[in-house]
Design a protein around this motif. Structure first.
Motif, PDB file in Angstrom:
ATOM      1  N   TRP A   1       3.826  -6.629 -24.351  1.00  0.00           N
ATOM      2  CA  TRP A   1       3.679  -6.876 -22.922  1.00  0.00           C
ATOM      3  C   TRP A   1       2.553  -7.837 -22.589  1.00  0.00           C
ATOM      4  O   TRP A   1       2.536  -8.464 -21.543  1.00  0.00           O
ATOM      5  N   ARG A   2       1.595  -8.028 -23.497  1.00  0.00           N
ATOM      6  CA  ARG A   2       0.514  -8.980 -23.217  1.00  0.00           C
ATOM      7  C   ARG A   2       1.022 -10.416 -23.221  1.00  0.00           C
ATOM      8  O   ARG A   2       0.396 -11.305 -22.653  1.00  0.00           O
ATOM      9  N   ASP A   3       2.156 -10.652 -23.890  1.00  0.00           N
ATOM     10  CA  ASP A   3       2.668 -12.011 -24.019  1.00  0.00           C
ATOM     11  C   ASP A   3       3.740 -12.353 -22.992  1.00  0.00           C
ATOM     12  O   ASP A   3       4.331 -13.417 -23.041  1.00  0.00           O
ATOM     13  N   ARG A   4       4.029 -11.459 -22.068  1.00  0.00           N
ATOM     14  CA  ARG A   4       5.145 -11.705 -21.155  1.00  0.00           C
ATOM     15  C   ARG A   4       4.837 -12.801 -20.141  1.00  0.00           C
ATOM     16  O   ARG A   4       5.738 -13.398 -19.581  1.00  0.00           O
ATOM     17  N   PHE A   5       3.571 -13.049 -19.859  1.00  0.00           N
ATOM     18  CA  PHE A   5       3.215 -13.948 -18.775  1.00  0.00           C
ATOM     19  C   PHE A   5       2.902 -15.329 -19.319  1.00  0.00           C
ATOM     20  O   PHE A   5       1.927 -15.519 -20.016  1.00  0.00           O
TER      21      PHE A   5
ATOM     22  N   GLU B   1       5.199  -4.299 -11.293  1.00  0.00           N
ATOM     23  CA  GLU B   1       5.138  -3.718  -9.959  1.00  0.00           C
ATOM     24  C   GLU B   1       3.705  -3.744  -9.438  1.00  0.00           C
ATOM     25  O   GLU B   1       2.782  -3.336 -10.136  1.00  0.00           O
ATOM     26  N   PHE B   2       3.556  -4.225  -8.224  1.00  0.00           N
ATOM     27  CA  PHE B   2       2.271  -4.290  -7.540  1.00  0.00           C
ATOM     28  C   PHE B   2       2.222  -3.124  -6.558  1.00  0.00           C
ATOM     29  O   PHE B   2       3.010  -3.065  -5.619  1.00  0.00           O
ATOM     30  N   PHE B   3       1.306  -2.171  -6.795  1.00  0.00           N
ATOM     31  CA  PHE B   3       1.166  -1.012  -5.923  1.00  0.00           C
ATOM     32  C   PHE B   3       0.015  -1.284  -4.948  1.00  0.00           C
ATOM     33  O   PHE B   3      -1.154  -1.361  -5.364  1.00  0.00           O
ATOM     34  N   ILE B   4       0.344  -1.429  -3.688  1.00  0.00           N
ATOM     35  CA  ILE B   4      -0.627  -1.856  -2.686  1.00  0.00           C
ATOM     36  C   ILE B   4      -1.427  -0.651  -2.188  1.00  0.00           C
ATOM     37  O   ILE B   4      -0.887   0.231  -1.524  1.00  0.00           O
TER      38      ILE B   4
ATOM     39  N   GLY C   1      -4.502  -3.888  -5.166  1.00  0.00           N
ATOM     40  CA  GLY C   1      -4.012  -2.720  -5.893  1.00  0.00           C
ATOM     41  C   GLY C   1      -3.695  -3.077  -7.322  1.00  0.00           C
ATOM     42  O   GLY C   1      -3.764  -4.245  -7.730  1.00  0.00           O
ATOM     43  N   PRO C   2      -3.335  -2.088  -8.139  1.00  0.00           N
ATOM     44  CA  PRO C   2      -3.019  -2.326  -9.548  1.00  0.00           C
ATOM     45  C   PRO C   2      -1.613  -2.885  -9.722  1.00  0.00           C
ATOM     46  O   PRO C   2      -0.733  -2.660  -8.898  1.00  0.00           O
ATOM     47  N   ARG C   3      -1.418  -3.584 -10.820  1.00  0.00           N
ATOM     48  CA  ARG C   3      -0.085  -4.057 -11.192  1.00  0.00           C
ATOM     49  C   ARG C   3       0.245  -3.510 -12.578  1.00  0.00           C
ATOM     50  O   ARG C   3      -0.566  -3.592 -13.491  1.00  0.00           O
ATOM     51  N   HIS C   4       1.441  -2.910 -12.696  1.00  0.00           N
ATOM     52  CA  HIS C   4       1.906  -2.322 -13.946  1.00  0.00           C
ATOM     53  C   HIS C   4       3.159  -3.060 -14.411  1.00  0.00           C
ATOM     54  O   HIS C   4       3.971  -3.488 -13.582  1.00  0.00           O
ATOM     55  N   PHE C   5       3.335  -3.185 -15.715  1.00  0.00           N
ATOM     56  CA  PHE C   5       4.653  -3.543 -16.206  1.00  0.00           C
ATOM     57  C   PHE C   5       5.549  -2.324 -16.031  1.00  0.00           C
ATOM     58  O   PHE C   5       5.107  -1.179 -16.182  1.00  0.00           O
ATOM     59  N   ILE C   6       6.789  -2.554 -15.683  1.00  0.00           N
ATOM     60  CA  ILE C   6       7.714  -1.479 -15.334  1.00  0.00           C
ATOM     61  C   ILE C   6       7.828  -0.481 -16.473  1.00  0.00           C
ATOM     62  O   ILE C   6       8.064  -0.845 -17.622  1.00  0.00           O
ATOM     63  N   GLY C   7       7.627   0.789 -16.137  1.00  0.00           N
ATOM     64  CA  GLY C   7       7.741   1.851 -17.109  1.00  0.00           C
ATOM     65  C   GLY C   7       6.466   2.130 -17.890  1.00  0.00           C
ATOM     66  O   GLY C   7       6.445   3.034 -18.729  1.00  0.00           O
ATOM     67  N   GLU C   8       5.401   1.366 -17.630  1.00  0.00           N
ATOM     68  CA  GLU C   8       4.145   1.579 -18.345  1.00  0.00           C
ATOM     69  C   GLU C   8       3.110   2.173 -17.392  1.00  0.00           C
ATOM     70  O   GLU C   8       2.858   1.624 -16.310  1.00  0.00           O
ATOM     71  N   PRO C   9       2.492   3.313 -17.748  1.00  0.00           N
ATOM     72  CA  PRO C   9       1.610   4.013 -16.818  1.00  0.00           C
ATOM     73  C   PRO C   9       0.269   3.328 -16.581  1.00  0.00           C
ATOM     74  O   PRO C   9      -0.343   3.509 -15.525  1.00  0.00           O
ATOM     75  N   THR C  10      -0.190   2.546 -17.547  1.00  0.00           N
ATOM     76  CA  THR C  10      -1.512   1.920 -17.428  1.00  0.00           C
ATOM     77  C   THR C  10      -1.395   0.540 -16.796  1.00  0.00           C
ATOM     78  O   THR C  10      -0.619  -0.291 -17.268  1.00  0.00           O
ATOM     79  N   PRO C  11      -2.148   0.257 -15.740  1.00  0.00           N
ATOM     80  CA  PRO C  11      -2.088  -1.078 -15.139  1.00  0.00           C
ATOM     81  C   PRO C  11      -2.663  -2.125 -16.078  1.00  0.00           C
ATOM     82  O   PRO C  11      -3.608  -1.847 -16.825  1.00  0.00           O
ATOM     83  N   PHE C  12      -2.085  -3.317 -16.067  1.00  0.00           N
ATOM     84  CA  PHE C  12      -2.615  -4.383 -16.910  1.00  0.00           C
ATOM     85  C   PHE C  12      -3.507  -5.325 -16.128  1.00  0.00           C
ATOM     86  O   PHE C  12      -4.190  -6.177 -16.707  1.00  0.00           O
ATOM     87  N   CYS C  13      -3.516  -5.186 -14.786  1.00  0.00           N
ATOM     88  CA  CYS C  13      -4.405  -6.029 -14.000  1.00  0.00           C
ATOM     89  C   CYS C  13      -4.624  -5.415 -12.624  1.00  0.00           C
ATOM     90  O   CYS C  13      -3.909  -4.487 -12.197  1.00  0.00           O
TER      91      CYS C  13
END
Length: 250
Positions: free
Chosen positions: A86-90, A106-109, A138-150
């Motif tokens: 997932w670190r390489d997706r962007f 997903e961006f959770f506002i 707010g945090p942004r998560h890759f879909i299905g991953e509980p820990t936000p990456f940014c």
């Protein structure tokens, strides 16, 4: 399965090939299409999905870039991995890369307010001091991953008020929604990447120790005449983000 089976929020207009790529990725992650198996030929897969062969080809290309699929001459397209790194997706080589990035996360506002920007913030954004902008964070998560990456922060021109008024989460590109709803067109996206020590507030919000080092990416979305419609800040811990490009000889 038909085209109607492909998930789509009617308000986002995510490109169809990205919807197909997302669908295929979910099938691979779930094991429906197992690692080591071959995808059906493009023509057959297009019929299954109810889309064109060109759309299928674009979707497969996306998953090949992520290392989930590999094309082998004389063999076909093989499922290589159940999940991309997932670190390489962007990658951010084009507007389509931003569409893909948004559709995969997903961006959770958690904050939304009007802010009067002054001083250093106004200078950084590139607007006149005292201008009132819409601020969301707010945090942004890759879909299905509980820990936000940014941690995401966004400053918007008031023209976007109706677009974001009821918004609590987002799984599409915000600038695309603004274009669709307002008729404005983003002519240029200016991006800057810096290494930073993440602020204590963001470290706390992302459950990281104070002093964490990371990357801070800012993007200025400009309409015709250089009018700023969106200023976005993405702050990622160093272990949650990798930025890669490919350089080719002409």
């Amino acid at each position: 399965m038909t085209e109607q089976d492909i998930d789509q929020d009617p308000g986002t207009s995510t490109p169809l090939y990205l919807q197909v790529a997302h669908r295929l990725e979910r099938q691979i992650v779930s094991g429906e299409r197992a690692v080591g198996s071959l995808l059906p030929p493009e023509a057959e897969l297009a019929v299954q999905l109810g889309v064109s062969r060109h759309t299928v080809r674009q979707a497969i290309a996306q998953l090949r870039k992520r290392g989930m699929l590999a094309a082998r001459k004389g063999v076909g397209t093989r499922v290589e991995a159940a999940k991309p790194d997932w670190r390489d997706r962007f990658r951010n080589d084009s507007r389509d890369d931003l569409f893909e990035f948004a559709s995969q996360s997903e961006f959770f506002i958690q904050q939304k307010e009007r802010r009067e920007v002054r001083g250093k913030t106004a200078a950084e954004i590139g607007c006149r001091p005292g201008k009132r902008l819409i601020y969301m964070a707010g945090p942004r998560h890759f879909i299905g991953e509980p820990t936000p990456f940014c941690w995401n922060e966004v400053y918007l021109d008031p023209i976007a008020q109706e677009v974001v008024a009821e918004m609590t989460e987002l799984r599409s590109s915000l600038f695309q929604l603004i274009e669709q709803r307002t008729g404005e067109r983003i002519e240029e996206i200016q991006q800057e990447i810096r290494a930073v020590q993440i602020s204590p507030e963001v470290c706390h919000a992302m459950n990281r120790p104070e002093g964490t080092i990371g990357l801070r990416i800012t993007r200025r979305y400009l309409a015709s005449g250089g009018r700023l419609l969106e200023y976005a800040i993405q702050t990622s811990p160093d272990d949650a983000f990798a930025y890669r490009t490919n350089l080719s000889a002409e």
